[in-house]
Design an enzyme around this catalytic site. Structure first.
Site, short mmCIF file in Angstrom:
data_model
loop_
_atom_site.label_atom_id
_atom_site.label_comp_id
_atom_site.label_asym_id
_atom_site.label_seq_id
_atom_site.Cartn_x
_atom_site.Cartn_y
_atom_site.Cartn_z
N GLY A 183 20.25 -2.01 -2.31
CA GLY A 183 19.95 -2.71 -1.06
C GLY A 183 20.82 -2.17 0.06
O GLY A 183 20.53 -1.14 0.67
N GLY A 184 21.91 -2.86 0.34
CA GLY A 184 22.78 -2.54 1.48
C GLY A 184 23.13 -1.07 1.61
O GLY A 184 23.04 -0.49 2.71
N HIS A 220 11.17 -9.23 -6.62
CA HIS A 220 12.58 -9.23 -6.20
C HIS A 220 13.08 -10.67 -6.15
O HIS A 220 12.34 -11.59 -5.79
CB HIS A 220 12.71 -8.56 -4.83
CG HIS A 220 14.12 -8.27 -4.46
ND1 HIS A 220 14.96 -9.24 -3.95
CD2 HIS A 220 14.86 -7.13 -4.55
CE1 HIS A 220 16.15 -8.69 -3.74
NE2 HIS A 220 16.12 -7.42 -4.09
N ASN A 243 16.07 -0.26 -1.39
CA ASN A 243 15.26 -1.41 -0.97
C ASN A 243 15.81 -1.84 0.38
O ASN A 243 16.89 -2.43 0.45
CB ASN A 243 15.39 -2.55 -2.00
CG ASN A 243 14.75 -3.84 -1.49
OD1 ASN A 243 13.84 -3.80 -0.67
ND2 ASN A 243 15.23 -4.98 -1.97
N TRP A 244 15.06 -1.52 1.42
CA TRP A 244 15.58 -1.75 2.77
C TRP A 244 15.49 -3.22 3.20
O TRP A 244 16.02 -3.59 4.23
CB TRP A 244 14.82 -0.89 3.78
CG TRP A 244 15.22 0.57 3.75
CD1 TRP A 244 16.08 1.17 2.87
CD2 TRP A 244 14.77 1.59 4.65
NE1 TRP A 244 16.20 2.51 3.18
CE2 TRP A 244 15.40 2.79 4.26
CE3 TRP A 244 13.89 1.62 5.73
CZ2 TRP A 244 15.20 3.99 4.93
CZ3 TRP A 244 13.67 2.81 6.40
CH2 TRP A 244 14.33 3.99 6.01
N LYS A 245 14.78 -4.03 2.42
CA LYS A 245 14.59 -5.45 2.78
C LYS A 245 14.00 -5.55 4.19
O LYS A 245 13.19 -4.71 4.56
CB LYS A 245 15.90 -6.21 2.64
CG LYS A 245 16.63 -5.93 1.32
CD LYS A 245 17.72 -6.89 1.05
CE LYS A 245 18.52 -6.41 -0.15
NZ LYS A 245 19.21 -7.47 -0.83
N GLU A 282 14.81 -12.19 -4.09
CA GLU A 282 14.66 -12.85 -2.78
C GLU A 282 13.25 -13.40 -2.62
O GLU A 282 13.05 -14.45 -2.01
CB GLU A 282 15.01 -11.87 -1.65
CG GLU A 282 16.51 -11.62 -1.60
CD GLU A 282 16.92 -10.27 -1.04
OE1 GLU A 282 16.09 -9.59 -0.42
OE2 GLU A 282 18.09 -9.89 -1.24
N SER A 315 24.65 -4.80 -5.55
CA SER A 315 25.86 -4.28 -4.89
C SER A 315 26.33 -2.94 -5.46
O SER A 315 27.52 -2.68 -5.54
CB SER A 315 26.98 -5.32 -4.96
OG SER A 315 26.58 -6.52 -4.30
C1 PEP Z 1 18.51 -5.30 -3.82
O1 PEP Z 1 18.10 -5.69 -2.73
O2 PEP Z 1 17.71 -5.08 -4.72
C2 PEP Z 1 19.95 -5.12 -4.01
C3 PEP Z 1 20.38 -4.74 -5.18
O3 PEP Z 1 20.74 -5.36 -2.92
P1 PEP Z 1 22.30 -4.98 -2.78
O4 PEP Z 1 22.45 -3.56 -3.26
O5 PEP Z 1 22.58 -5.12 -1.32
O6 PEP Z 1 23.06 -5.93 -3.62
#
Ligand code: PEP
Length: 255
Positions: free
Chosen positions: A237-238, A98, A13-15, A100, A216
Site C-alpha cells: 500500500g503506502g 481487500h 495497491n494505490w487505494k 478495507e 506495512s
Molecule cells: C494494502 O493496502 O494492501 C497494504 C498492505 O497497505 P500498507 O502496505 O500501507 O500496509
C-alpha cells in the site's frame, strides 16, 4: 517446499490516491527503476487512473490492475465496474476482498468469491486478500480463519482457473498501521493459506500458487519478509506511492 515453482509478484495497491496526471508522473518515475525486475510488477490503481496507467506503462514490464470488480457482467448496478470493462481497458489484475472493502463496504466471504469468479470469467487475474483482525489473532483463530476465508474465496474455482489466482495474506492489524508482521508470522500465515489450498486442490497444485504478504511492507523489512519460503511477493500500500520505495521492494524480490 519449492519456491522456484511459483512466480514472485510485487503489486502496489494505490487505494484512493493519485489523480490521472499524478499517475502518469509516478509511473514515469517508476518504470526506469523497476525495468530489470526478475519478478512480476503490478500496479493496482483507482478506476479513473486506469487509462493513464495503461498509457504510461506501455512498453514496460509494469502490469496494471484495478482495485475492485463487480460480480455481474452488466446491468443496473450504479457505480460498479465489470470484469469485461476492465479487460477491454487493458487491465490484467484486480484486487478482490481487500480488508478495507470488507470493513467499510460490506464485502463478505460470499461476495469475495463471486468477484473472484467474475474476474476469472472475464479474463482477469484476481489478487484475493485474506487476513485476520488483531482480535481474531489474540483469540487464537488465525489458522481457522485464514483457511476458511481462502476456501470460501475459491469456491467453484477450478484447478485450471487457480493458475490465474494470486492470494495475498494481509493481517488486518498490519495494514496501513506501520505495524508489520514478523517474517515468521508472515511465513506462517502464508503457510496456512497454502495448506488450505492443498486441502482442496492437492499439495502439488498448492506449491504452484503465488501467495503474497501484505501489511506495512517497506524498503527496510522487505528483504527479510521476502526471504521466507512461503512468501512469494508482496501487496504494497503506502510504499507503492513512492517510486524509490517501491523499487527497493521490487529489488528485494529479485534476490
Ligand atoms: C494494502 O493496502 O494492501 C497494504 C498492505 O497497505 P500498507 O502496505 O500501507 O500496509
Amino acid at each position: 517446499m519449492n519456491k522456484a515453482k511459483r512466480q514472485t509478484i510485487i503489486a502496489g495497491n494505490w487505494k484512493m490516491n493519485k489523480t490521472p496526471s499524478e499517475t502518469t508522473a509516478l509511473i514515469g518515475e517508476m518504470k526506469e527503476l523497476v525495468k530489470d525486475a526478475d519478478c512480476g510488477v503490478v500496479l493496482c490503481v483507482p478506476f479513473v487512473d486506469i487509462a493513464a496507467a495503461i498509457e504510461a506503462s506501455k512498453g514496460t514490464n509494469i502490469k496494471i490492475g484495478a482495485e475492485n470488480v463487480h460480480f455481474k457482467e452488466s446491468g443496473a448496478y450504479t457505480g460498479e465496474v465489470s470484469a469485461n470493462m476492465l479487460k477491454e481497458c487493458g487491465v490484467e489484475y484486480v484486487v478482490v476482498g481487500h480488508s478495507e472493502r470488507r470493513q467499510y463496504f460490506g464485502e463478505t466471504d460470499q461476495t469475495v468469491n463471486l468477484r473472484t469468479l467474475a474476474a476469472l470469467k472475464g479474463g482477469l487475474k484476481p489478487i484475493v486478500c485474506v487476513g485476520e483482525t488483531l482480535e481474531q489473532r489474540e483469540l487464537g483463530y488465525t489458522e481457522t480463519l485464514l483457511k476458511y476465508q481462502t476456501k470460501m474465496a475459491l469456491t467453484n474455482v477450478t484447478a485450471e482457473e487457480l493458475k490465474n489466482v494470486v492470494i495475498a495474506y494481509e493481517p488486518v492489524w498490519a495494514i496501513g498501521t506501520g505495524v508489520t508482521a514478523t517474517a515468521d508470522q508472515a511465513d506462517e500465515g502464508n503457510g496456512f493459506v497454502r495448506e488450505a489450498i492443498a486441502e482442496v486442490y492437492g499439495k502439488d497444485v498448492a506449491e504452484t500458487v503465488t501467495i503474497q504478504y501484505g501489511g506495512s511492507m517497506n524498503p527496510k523489512n522487505a528483504d527479510e519478509l521476502l526471504s521466507k519460503v512461503n512468501v512469494d511477493g508482496g501487496l504494497i500500500g503506502g510504499a507503492s506511492l513512492k517510486a524509490e520505495d517501491f523499487s527497493v521492494i521490487v529489488k528485494a524480490a529479485n534476490k
